[in-house]
Design a protein around this motif. Structure first.
Motif, PDB file in Angstrom:
ATOM      1  N   SER A   1       0.820  -1.214   0.000  1.00 18.22           N
ATOM      2  CA  SER A   1       0.000   0.000   0.000  1.00 18.22           C
ATOM      3  C   SER A   1       0.851   1.260   0.000  1.00 18.22           C
ATOM      4  N   VAL A   2       1.873   1.292   0.863  1.00 12.04           N
ATOM      5  CA  VAL A   2       2.690   2.501   1.008  1.00 12.04           C
ATOM      6  C   VAL A   2       3.527   2.750  -0.239  1.00 12.04           C
TER       7      VAL A   2
ATOM      8  N   LYS B   1       2.997   1.875  -3.237  1.00  6.97           N
ATOM      9  CA  LYS B   1       2.175   2.290  -4.379  1.00  6.97           C
ATOM     10  C   LYS B   1       2.013   3.799  -4.420  1.00  6.97           C
ATOM     11  N   ARG B   2       2.042   4.426  -3.247  1.00  7.59           N
ATOM     12  CA  ARG B   2       1.891   5.883  -3.174  1.00  7.59           C
ATOM     13  C   ARG B   2       3.204   6.608  -3.461  1.00  7.59           C
TER      14      ARG B   2
END
Length: 654
Positions: free
Chosen positions: A72-73, A75-76
């Protein structure tokens, strides 16, 4: 996985297997952003594991939630490859495993009087964490081929395989990460309501009066969310057996001692430091003076039985690892990317240097004691092999580290006594041997799972091994600080931080070296474990439950009941480690633990009063915090958490 189904021959399974990223491809892997993010997660989960280990005396694997958060992280931050995500979880997971080994052993130093407590400082804790953590990684290098590669399809390594599933299903990272983050937020909020805002009590329960029909029988429930999360993760079967151990200690043995104590006119040996008779003691005093020795005996026997049961696998693992030790496993150009391990020369040199460091480093209890260093290397390699094999079958969260450490301490203390090294002077030295071996075995278990994940996704082993060492070095810096701060603010050995595992280790060491262990009570515990084994029940979980406070085992059992309810309603057992309930529970554990550390910081700075210390904030008054009202309100708060967990667990991950 991509091995021939139903095949039991090792060679065909090995030939048929193809990793997700083939060896012919070399996507980005050991990058700066992966290293930094992994180190950050190592710090966070290392600190939270310190709190959970000191509070509950057990820990759970952090690899899967870290993998979910990594996807998740990153991807940002422009996206990432699956191998970068794997490096993040590899580095981050080292913090959790090293922290577990530290808090299970090193805090025992404070129970050894002035000499032991003098060693309980940042330098000692950090150096022992470095030594044990790095030793666990180094000794797993020659075992990787024997256990991870050659026995692929035989040893499932459940967390490692599940973590690989998470990484491969990276496009689902958003849904998976939201579940973890929701659990983290709920866990932090629920913990804060009792510990920081202090509207509700931190624990509920009652003890029957000494004059009652069942004198001093006690049932308490710590309503912290991390306990319910642990119970859900380990499941109703294990949670129930653990709670049964607590029932025996607090609802059977405690009343039994109290009934007999009503007819005694003198203190019952071993006479406690208070000098009180049994009929003058509170339930907590009775447990400390007598029941804990019975629990220690049960854990001792169960740990040794568990090790004895694995002797065939230990022998086969040693045979394969020694044979493989001479094989080429360096980073030579003749090996493919997915076969490159840390050079064996570096492994051997690192092991020798660590042994010399323990023997020569100033300010360590082992300074000048080469026998202790030799024992660390011998026992370390032995139990690293045992740990890796066991977690391959039952997972890291069920790894009997306590039993291995107890066996190490018994053997070490026996050798010390034979050499005439008795008394308090040698207690810190014996503990350091046990601590380094415990940390090495704990980290070896996590390392095995990480290497299994890497084997499935097609990682480069040498990068993982270097990443694990980075994770050890970074997380050790925060583990020592967190442990000391929690001790200064909340006091290790108190009800807030009972540190049950470290207390057990100190009890065994002091009893063996001083040769005054109350063997009658210990042997009662030993035969309790033997009785369970004869009944066909694995005794280690029960024994650990008998030694833990019932305020810990009861909420863990409640978490197990929530999982049983969810599985009954859905009609399927949540066997996957990446189910919505397990991920939400992982968030509860992390959120509750981090909120507990935040409470310690605020309390240490005088911003909030002591939780349940008689000076609570309780803006709604004593109605929700004290007396019968507090009991009902706390019970409803905990029940509401169970409903939230059940609702989250029944949601399907899209």
């Amino acid at each position: 996985m991509a091995h021939a189904p139903g095949t039991s021959e090792p060679q065909p399974a090995r030939a048929a297997f193809q990793p997700y990223i083939p060896a012919t491809q070399s996507p980005a892997e050991f990058t700066a952003k992966a290293i930094v993010l992994g180190a950050l997660f190592g710090l966070i989960f290392g600190a939270s594991t310190v709190y959970l280990g000191l509070r509950a005396g057990l820990t759970v694997s952090a690899s899967i939630p870290i993998a979910v958060l990594a996807i998740s992280v990153l991807k940002r931050f422009g996206g990432s490859t699956i191998l970068e995500n794997n490096i993040v979880q590899t580095i981050g997971s080292a913090g959790e495993s090293v922290a577990a080994g530290v808090v299970f052993t090193v805090p025992a130093l404070i129970f050894f009087g002035e000499r032991g407590s003098g060693y309980f400082n940042y330098f000692q804790i950090t150096m022992l964490a470095f030594a044990g953590g790095i030793l666990g990684v180094l000794m797993m290098v020659p075992l990787r081929r024997a256990l991870i590669v050659k026995e692929h399809g035989v040893l499932p390594y459940p967390e490692g395989t599940a973590c690989a599933d998470v990484l491969i299903a990276g496009e689902r990272g958003g849904a998976l990460a939201r579940t973890v983050f929701m659990g983290l937020g709920v866990g932090a909020l629920w913990k804060a309501l009792s510990w920081i805002v202090q509207i509700f009590p931190t624990a509920i329960g009652r003890s029957i009066a000494r004059t009652g029909v069942l004198p001093n029988a006690t049932l308490n429930v710590d309503i912290s969310p991390e306990y319910m999360g642990v119970g859900y993760v380990i499941g109703p079967r294990i949670a129930g057996v653990m709670f049964a151990g607590g029932v025996l200690s607090w609802l059977v043995l405690l009343p039994l001692f109290s009934i007999f104590g009503n007819f005694l006119t003198v203190p019952f040996p071993p006479v406690p430091a208070s000098g009180l008779r049994i009929d003058q003691m509170s339930p907590g005093q009775l447990w400390s003076a007598y029941i804990r020795y019975t629990g220690a005996g049960a854990v001792l026997a169960a740990g040794l039985i568990t090790l004895a049961r694995t002797i065939p696998t230990i022998v086969s693992s040693f045979r394969d690892s020694i044979r493989d030790f001479s094989a080429k496993s360096g980073a030579g150009s003749g090996l493919s990317r997915t076969e490159r391990d840390m050079p064996m020369s570096l492994v051997l040199a690192g092991t020798v240097l660590l042994a010399l460091f323990l023997a020569l480093a100033p300010r360590l209890p082992t300074q000048g004691n080469f026998v202790a260093s030799i024992l660390v290397v011998i026992f370390g390699f032995f139990f690293v092999t045992v740990s890796s094999r066991i977690v391959g079958l039952i997972g890291s969260s069920s790894n009997p580290i306590s039993g291995m450490t107890i066996a190490t301490l018994i053997l070490t203390c026996t050798i010390f006594v034979a050499l005439g090294w008795t008394g308090e002077w040698y207690s810190p030295i014996a503990l350091c041997v046990g601590a380094v071996v415990c940390i090495a075995a704990a980290n070896a278990g996590a390392t095995s799972q990480d290497l299994k994940t890497g084997y499935i996704v097609g990682a480069t082993p040498i990068y993982q091994q270097y990443g694990l060492i980075i994770g050890v070095l970074v997380s050790a810096l925060i583990i020592g600080y967190t442990t000391l701060y929690l001790h200064r603010v909340m006091i290790i050995g108190s009800d807030a931080l009972p540190a049950p595992q470290a207390t057990l280790m100190s009890t065994i060491i002091k009893g063996l070296l001083s040769r005054n262990l109350p063997w009658g009570l210990v042997l009662v515990g030993v035969f309790i474990s033997i009785t369970l084994e004869l009944c066909g029940i694995r005794s280690l979980t029960f024994a650990v439950g008998s030694y833990l406070p019932i305020a810990t085992t009861a909420p863990i059992f409640a978490g197990g009941l929530v999982r049983a309810y969810v599985e009954k309603k859905t009609g399927t057992a949540e066997e996957s480690e990446v189910g919505s309930g397990t991920l939400f529970s992982s968030g509860l554990i992390a959120g509750g633990s981090l909120a507990g550390i935040l409470y310690a910081i605020l309390f240490g700075r005088g911003i909030v009063p002591e939780a349940d210390g008689g000076d609570a904030l309780a803006p709604l008054g004593a109605m929700l915090h004290d007396g019968t009202g507090g009991l009902i309100a706390g019970g409803l708060l905990f029940a509401a958490l169970g409903l939230v967990l059940a609702r989250a667990a029944r949601k399907k991950l899209e």
